[in-house]
Design a protein around this motif. Structure first.
Motif, PDB file in Angstrom:
ATOM      1  N   ALA A 152       0.846  -1.214   0.000  1.00  7.79           N
ATOM      2  CA  ALA A 152       0.000   0.000   0.000  1.00  7.79           C
ATOM      3  C   ALA A 152       0.873   1.252   0.000  1.00  7.79           C
ATOM      4  O   ALA A 152       0.618   2.209  -0.741  1.00  7.79           O
ATOM      5  N   ARG A 177      -4.951   2.853   1.685  1.00  3.59           N
ATOM      6  CA  ARG A 177      -4.185   3.960   1.063  1.00  3.59           C
ATOM      7  C   ARG A 177      -4.833   5.322   1.311  1.00  3.59           C
ATOM      8  O   ARG A 177      -4.162   6.346   1.229  1.00  3.59           O
ATOM      9  N   ASN A 232      -1.811   7.556   1.698  1.00  8.02           N
ATOM     10  CA  ASN A 232      -1.410   8.406   0.567  1.00  8.02           C
ATOM     11  C   ASN A 232      -1.794   9.855   0.801  1.00  8.02           C
ATOM     12  O   ASN A 232      -2.324  10.517  -0.072  1.00  8.02           O
TER      13      ASN A 232
END
Ligand SMILES: O=C(O)[C@H](O)[C@@H](O)[C@H](O)[C@H](O)COP(=O)(O)O
Length: 229
Positions: A201, A213, A217
């Protein structure tokens, strides 16, 4: 990139996570007079919640809520509310205020509006959202291939009714928006299988493939990961 706390032993990771949670909640109470934490269900949180329950805090100033819930009665073996009541809301911590997700609606979809209204009354941003992760990379009840995943990642709502592709019970889940409306995200990663999914991930790719994520992210919210072998 999350701040990583690496442990050989899952029990040591759990007690360290509980200690860190207590520090953040204590600071929140001192600064704002209230602390709010949203907890995930499943197996991993149990030792963390049992340790946290012993923390010396002004528990009556703590609001405890859920990251997600299975749409079952609160006394059902699979209920996350039951998990929280049996592990965290004991002893001193029983004074905390609990805001659950399950209501009397026949199913999660019919219950979503009432749950959304309850969540909208929480003091956002929350102080901590505690996330787990499945070996398929799901977090909360945002599952890869889930019919409601796209909505869960894009809606401005705080809560979402969902039917997991391969897990029992309808779910109520915090949405990506709600999960990211927190000062801290704390993530539990236990065992080699989850560690390899976590590493994949982190390497980047679509959130839809590995919904964890959504937390990894981004840089708006601080993320700390407790990783044990
Ligand atoms: O209600 C749930 O099941 C959780 O919120 C879920 O998202 C959980 O965090 C993962 O499935 C990991 O569960 P385990 O800790 O049991 O592996």
């Amino acid at each position: 990139m999350p701040t990583e706390h690496l442990f050989i032993d899952a029990a040591l990771a759990a007690s360290d996570m509980a200690r860190r949670i207590a520090v953040v909640l204590g600071d929140a109470i001192e600064t704002r007079g209230v602390a709010t934490i949203a907890l995930s269900g499943g197996r991993s949180p149990r030792p963390v919640l049992e340790a946290l329950s012993q923390a010396e805090l002004d528990w009556e100033k703590v609001i405890v809520t859920l990251v997600d819930e299975r749409w079952v009665a609160p006394d059902h073996a699979d209920s996350n509310e039951r998990l929280i009541r049996e592990t965290l809301l004991q002893g001193k911590a029983a004074k905390a205020r609990f805001v659950g997700m399950k209501n009397d609606a026949a199913d999660a979809y019919a219950g979503q509006a009432e749950c959304e209204a309850a969540f909208s009354r929480l003091p956002w941003p929350l102080d901590i959202v505690l996330l787990g992760m499945g070996e398929d990379g799901h977090t909360a009840s945002l599952f890869p291939q889930g019919d409601e995943l796209a909505d869960g990642l894009s809606t401005s709502a705080l809560t979402l009714a969902a039917t997991p592709p391969a897990a029992p019970h309808q779910r109520m889940s915090m949405t990506a928006k709600a999960i990211l409306s927190s000062r801290h995200i704390f993530l539990q990663i236990g065992g080699p299988a989850k560690k390899s999914v976590y590493d994949r991930a982190l390497a980047g790719g679509p959130v839809e493939e590995l919904p964890i994520r959504l937390a990894l992210n981004q840089n708006a919210v601080s993320v700390e990961a407790w990783i044990s072998e």
